[in-house]
Design an enzyme around this catalytic site. Sequence first.
Site, PDB file in Angstrom:
ATOM      1  N   LYS A 161       0.843  -1.207   0.000  1.00  0.00           N
ATOM      2  CA  LYS A 161       0.000   0.000   0.000  1.00  0.00           C
ATOM      3  C   LYS A 161       0.876   1.253   0.000  1.00  0.00           C
ATOM      4  CE  LYS A 161      -0.149   0.046   4.990  1.00  0.00           C
ATOM      5  NZ  LYS A 161      -0.830  -0.473   6.167  1.00  0.00           N
TER       6      LYS A 161
ATOM      7  N   ARG B 142      -9.839   0.887  15.770  1.00  0.00           N
ATOM      8  CA  ARG B 142      -9.959   1.767  14.608  1.00  0.00           C
ATOM      9  C   ARG B 142     -11.032   1.275  13.657  1.00  0.00           C
ATOM     10  NH1 ARG B 142      -4.828   2.400  10.656  1.00  0.00           N
ATOM     11  NH2 ARG B 142      -5.303   0.199  10.346  1.00  0.00           N
TER      12      ARG B 142
ATOM     13  N   TYR C  14      15.114  32.774   3.497  1.00  0.00           N
ATOM     14  CA  TYR C  14      13.851  33.272   4.062  1.00  0.00           C
ATOM     15  C   TYR C  14      13.943  33.460   5.571  1.00  0.00           C
ATOM     16  CZ  TYR C  14      11.331  32.416  -0.312  1.00  0.00           C
ATOM     17  OH  TYR C  14      10.890  32.445  -1.606  1.00  0.00           O
TER      18      TYR C  14
ATOM     19  N   MET D 120      10.930  26.094  -1.255  1.00  0.00           N
ATOM     20  CA  MET D 120      10.148  25.178  -2.085  1.00  0.00           C
ATOM     21  C   MET D 120      11.055  24.259  -2.904  1.00  0.00           C
ATOM     22  SD  MET D 120       7.102  26.146  -4.714  1.00  0.00           S
ATOM     23  CE  MET D 120       5.925  26.770  -3.537  1.00  0.00           C
TER      24      MET D 120
HETATM   25  C1  LIG Z   1       0.065  -1.385   6.872  1.00  0.00           C
HETATM   26  C2  LIG Z   1      -0.451  -2.631   7.439  1.00  0.00           C
HETATM   27  C3  LIG Z   1       0.421  -3.686   7.788  1.00  0.00           C
HETATM   28  C4  LIG Z   1       1.918  -3.564   7.744  1.00  0.00           C
HETATM   29  O1  LIG Z   1       2.396  -2.881   8.881  1.00  0.00           O
HETATM   30  P1  LIG Z   1       3.975  -2.667   9.107  1.00  0.00           P
HETATM   31  O2  LIG Z   1       4.073  -2.063  10.464  1.00  0.00           O
HETATM   32  O3  LIG Z   1       4.406  -1.715   8.033  1.00  0.00           O
HETATM   33  O4  LIG Z   1       4.611  -3.984   8.966  1.00  0.00           O
HETATM   34  C5  LIG Z   1      -0.148  -4.869   8.201  1.00  0.00           C
HETATM   35  N1  LIG Z   1      -1.491  -5.013   8.285  1.00  0.00           N
HETATM   36  C6  LIG Z   1      -2.357  -4.026   7.979  1.00  0.00           C
HETATM   37  C7  LIG Z   1      -3.823  -4.257   8.113  1.00  0.00           C
HETATM   38  C8  LIG Z   1      -1.871  -2.796   7.557  1.00  0.00           C
HETATM   39  O5  LIG Z   1      -2.730  -1.821   7.270  1.00  0.00           O
END
Ligand SMILES: *Cc1c(COP(=O)(O)O)cnc(C)c1O
Length: 344
Positions: free
Chosen positions: A3, A101, A235, A283
């Site tokens: 992801k 969550r 800046y 920037m």
């Molecule tokens: C992102 C995620 C992981 C991986 O977590 P890490 O700490 O990066 O290993 C595992 N399970 C779910 C549901 C996640 O959203």
Amino acid sequence: MVKADAYGHGMIDCARTLEAAGVAAFGVADVIEGIALREAGVAVPVYVLAGILPETAQAVLRYDLTPVIVDGTSLEALDHAAARYGKPMDVHLKLDAGMGRQGVAPEVLAGFVEQVAAKQYLQLAGILAHFPMADALDTGHSEQVLAVFNQCIDEIRDQLPESCRFHIANSGGLFRLAGSRLDMVRPGISLYGYYADGEAGRSRESGENALQPVMRFTSRVLQVREVKAGVGLGYNHLFTTDKFSRIALIPVGYEDGYLRCLSNRAEVLIHGRRAPVVGRISMSLTMIDVTGIGPVQAGDEVVLLGRSGREEINADEIARWMQTISYEVLCLFGKMNERYYIKV
Ligand SMILES: *Cc1c(COP(=O)(O)O)cnc(C)c1O
């Protein structure tokens, strides 16, 4: 877990490498990421872990994705879509075993599993949960979450198909809580060479088995200027020279994910030596004080993240300067810059 564009490393390229290395499945957050994997030719199962909206059910079917169900919102739509295509669909169910969550609460799990079983085209292929404190395993909280998870499963085991798989471990769980490995594991940050608990993890695991950071972030010196003592730089004149100084400019700024909060705080590597970022990061330009590190000229390599000679700046150190975690640093730098892949 690929992801977030593989934590900034490039989802498609990483997925190809990981698939060739034999991973069993990929995890993404959103349907759109799953579609991109399929369009790139990825063949193994792709779990969509953040839940889905009913209107994406068709796409889930069409691209043969495996949705993670987090509540009843999309059950009907998924079953309908599967019926239209005339093929059964694997779904996994997220249990809230203490994450707080997302997911089905333990008290309603049994009823929910029944609801899924009642859908003609849906097959319960897995149940998962997630650890909220896998970066702080010494709190004992993850053991507690794992115990809740196992107990919930035990209570409904006779309701579950034989083929149902269980998974809970992220990187923290995988490496430090052996009992959490169950049928599958979902490592994310560790794939990219970092520990869930950051610098603590790296100091614990130092040695030949230590994880190797995957990403480097480099630039080149654009220009070197000589500046007298007592001159305000950039800046807000956030930095004033206290001696004759040589200041190198690099074409990197907050547009590249090198955030403003690193102003007057970060260091970079040039010729294997550390040099401080001085003044406000703007920037598209950043100033480096190279007075103390010998001759530097336009074109010289500047390492913002990674190794140079015997020195190294890793994403945990940058995260400390930014008061965040390596995950965020990698997502930022990777996503906002041109990437090149090097076979090692
Ligand atoms: C992102 C995620 C992981 C991986 O977590 P890490 O700490 O990066 O290993 C595992 N399970 C779910 C549901 C996640 O959203």
